[in-house]
Scaffold this motif. Structure first.
Motif, PDB file in Angstrom:
ATOM      1  N   UNK A 100       0.876  -1.177   0.000  1.00 59.57           N
ATOM      2  CA  UNK A 100       0.000   0.000   0.000  1.00 59.57           C
ATOM      3  C   UNK A 100       0.911   1.224   0.000  1.00 59.57           C
ATOM      4  N   UNK A 101       0.410   2.331  -0.494  1.00 62.22           N
ATOM      5  CA  UNK A 101       1.215   3.553  -0.507  1.00 62.22           C
ATOM      6  C   UNK A 101       0.729   4.525   0.551  1.00 62.22           C
ATOM      7  N   UNK A 102       1.657   5.334   1.054  1.00 64.44           N
ATOM      8  CA  UNK A 102       1.290   6.346   2.046  1.00 64.44           C
ATOM      9  C   UNK A 102       0.294   7.327   1.459  1.00 64.44           C
ATOM     10  N   UNK A 103       0.464   7.673   0.172  1.00 63.42           N
ATOM     11  CA  UNK A 103      -0.426   8.645  -0.469  1.00 63.42           C
ATOM     12  C   UNK A 103      -1.856   8.122  -0.576  1.00 63.42           C
ATOM     13  N   UNK A 104      -1.998   6.809  -0.805  1.00 62.44           N
ATOM     14  CA  UNK A 104      -3.354   6.253  -0.920  1.00 62.44           C
ATOM     15  C   UNK A 104      -4.017   6.102   0.436  1.00 62.44           C
ATOM     16  N   UNK A 105      -3.230   5.784   1.465  1.00 66.55           N
ATOM     17  CA  UNK A 105      -3.783   5.628   2.813  1.00 66.55           C
ATOM     18  C   UNK A 105      -4.058   6.984   3.445  1.00 66.55           C
ATOM     19  N   UNK A 106      -3.155   7.946   3.174  1.00 67.84           N
ATOM     20  CA  UNK A 106      -3.273   9.278   3.772  1.00 67.84           C
ATOM     21  C   UNK A 106      -2.969  10.338   2.712  1.00 67.84           C
ATOM     22  N   UNK A 107      -3.967  10.739   1.905  1.00 75.73           N
ATOM     23  CA  UNK A 107      -3.741  11.704   0.818  1.00 75.73           C
ATOM     24  C   UNK A 107      -3.182  13.045   1.277  1.00 75.73           C
ATOM     25  N   UNK A 108      -3.366  13.380   2.551  1.00 75.54           N
ATOM     26  CA  UNK A 108      -2.861  14.659   3.065  1.00 75.54           C
ATOM     27  C   UNK A 108      -1.358  14.639   3.334  1.00 75.54           C
ATOM     28  N   UNK A 109      -0.731  13.458   3.240  1.00 77.00           N
ATOM     29  CA  UNK A 109       0.718  13.370   3.432  1.00 77.00           C
ATOM     30  C   UNK A 109       1.168  13.395   4.871  1.00 77.00           C
ATOM     31  N   UNK A 110       0.271  13.076   5.788  1.00 78.34           N
ATOM     32  CA  UNK A 110       0.599  13.144   7.210  1.00 78.34           C
ATOM     33  C   UNK A 110       1.698  12.197   7.643  1.00 78.34           C
ATOM     34  N   UNK A 111       1.735  11.012   7.064  1.00 80.09           N
ATOM     35  CA  UNK A 111       2.740  10.030   7.469  1.00 80.09           C
ATOM     36  C   UNK A 111       4.162  10.522   7.183  1.00 80.09           C
ATOM     37  N   UNK A 112       4.330  11.207   6.065  1.00 78.00           N
ATOM     38  CA  UNK A 112       5.661  11.702   5.715  1.00 78.00           C
ATOM     39  C   UNK A 112       6.031  12.920   6.548  1.00 78.00           C
ATOM     40  N   UNK A 113       5.089  13.827   6.756  1.00 78.48           N
ATOM     41  CA  UNK A 113       5.401  15.055   7.502  1.00 78.48           C
ATOM     42  C   UNK A 113       5.635  14.790   8.991  1.00 78.48           C
ATOM     43  N   UNK A 114       5.245  13.608   9.495  1.00 77.51           N
ATOM     44  CA  UNK A 114       5.458  13.273  10.901  1.00 77.51           C
ATOM     45  C   UNK A 114       6.843  12.683  11.166  1.00 77.51           C
TER      46      UNK A 114
END
Length: 383
Positions: A100-114
């Motif tokens: 799964x991709x971070x963008x598909x799970x969280x379109x707002x990009x929260x996983x990367x910005x954390x």
């Protein structure tokens, strides 16, 4: 129609090449690094990482990577960033065996910005905008995760690309399992066990995944008796002190990397501060074939002065042909004291102690303190 058939044939050819790359890693001393490189190339990724995670506490137990700068890998280990890595949080929460991709799970990009600020510096520098992750396996004590990092040029992962990755997923899981089984078979020989059992020190052999492959009887008894380290269900060593776990991971990574570069003389030494008594010295030595190919592992030995006496100055002087003063400095070094601490204990100048150490280096042929300490500990049997 012809163009579609050509594209389909190309996709099949690329898929077959990736499978060939994956399974060829089973006989490659570099593990899965070549496959990760080919995977990056095919899916236009900046970087890829395949790593093991101890879950409680969360620690990295092993890793293969491609495209991740060495300085990033080192500070990731030193700061134990896997404990707070939001991308690992995401991947550990996924169904086993699915990309799964971070963008598909969280379109707002929260996983990367954390992500941790140091890790974000690399993410920003490389313009990373999406990560595809797969939970390869999870046995509740530990897990294996695969993460693929994409930049702006590569774009976010499409559904079609995730489908292609998921075609590879069962093969990746199978290859990881086979790698572990084949490795244990390759080192399951009488001579290695006999050599290990003949060592008076508590000694274990660790695979590149930092799993215990063999442990002599001294190690088994000693580990059972102490309460500042434990063995997990999947045969990983976990220390009670987080600082020691980090040091162990960092030194192991560097030594295994040196083994790949065919630098077999490297060694590491660190100390475990015990709740009672004197600190325990631990040596890590890479072992493998002379040409650096095939079998490779780490020999880990524990020298516990609370159980058996460490070499004394008289023994050190006799074996290494040192002066009484130099041998007394060595006696303190193997007990984990620094030059400054030795100076304080002996009421001498630190510069004088450092001069003694330089003289010892000249006489013994060693030019690193860790190599000298390891040589003394392993040359003179504990009494």
């Amino acid at each position: 129609m012809l163009a579609e058939q050509t594209a389909a044939t190309s996709d099949i050819s690329d898929y077959s090449s990736l499978l060939q790359s994956l399974y060829s890693c089973l006989s490659d001393s570099a593990g899965f690094e070549r496959f990760l490189f080919d995977l990056r190339t095919h899916f236009r990724c900046n970087a890829a990482n395949l790593g093991g995670v101890n879950l409680k506490p969360r620690l990295m137990t092993f890793a293969w990577s491609s495209g991740i700068p060495e300085y990033v890998e080192l500070f990731y280990i030193e700061k134990n960033l896997i404990a707070t890595d939001s991308i690992i949080d995401l991947t550990l929460g996924l169904p086993t065996g699915e990309f799964h991709s971070a963008a598909s799970v969280d379109p707002e990009g929260g996983y990367i910005t954390k992500l941790d600020s140091d890790l974000m510096d690399w993410v920003i520098k490389d313009n990373i905008i999406d990560v595809a992750g797969m939970l390869v396996n999870n046995n509740h004590d530990s897990a294996v995760v695969l993460t693929l990092y994409r930049d702006v040029e590569g774009g976010a992962y499409s559904d079609a690309e995730l489908e292609q990755l998921n075609l590879l997923a069962p093969h990746i899981r199978q290859a990881i399992t086979l790698h572990q089984q084949l490795y244990f078979q390759s080192v399951d020989n009488v001579s290695l066990k006999a050599a290990l059992d003949s060592a008076p020190q508590a000694s274990v052999v660790l695979s590149p995944l930092l799993e215990i492959v063999h442990a002599n009887s001294s190690a088994s008894r000693w580990i059972d008796d102490v309460d500042y380290l434990r063995i997990t269900n999947d045969n990983h060593i976990i220390f009670a002190q987080e600082r020691i776990n980090t040091e162990f991971q960092k030194q192991s990574y560097q030594l295994l990397h040196s083994l790949e570069q065919k630098e077999l003389s490297s060694v590491a030494v660190f100390n475990i501060q015990t709740p009672y008594g004197l600190p325990v010295s631990v040596t890590l030595t890479p072992i493998g074939s002379d040409n650096g190919e095939g079998f490779k592992a780490l020999l880990m030995q524990f020298f516990d002065p609370n159980v058996s006496q460490l070499p004394r100055s008289a023994e050190i002087r006799k074996v290494f042909n040192l002066t009484p003063t130099e041998s007394r400095v060595c006696e303190q070094l193997i007990r984990g004291f620094s030059a400054k601490e030795i100076a304080q204990k002996t009421d001498r100048k630190e510069s004088t102690i450092r001069d003694n150490i330089k003289s010892i280096f000249l006489k013994t042929g060693y030019n690193r303190q860790v190599e000298l300490v390891a040589a003394i500990l392993r040359t003179i049997p504990s009494s």
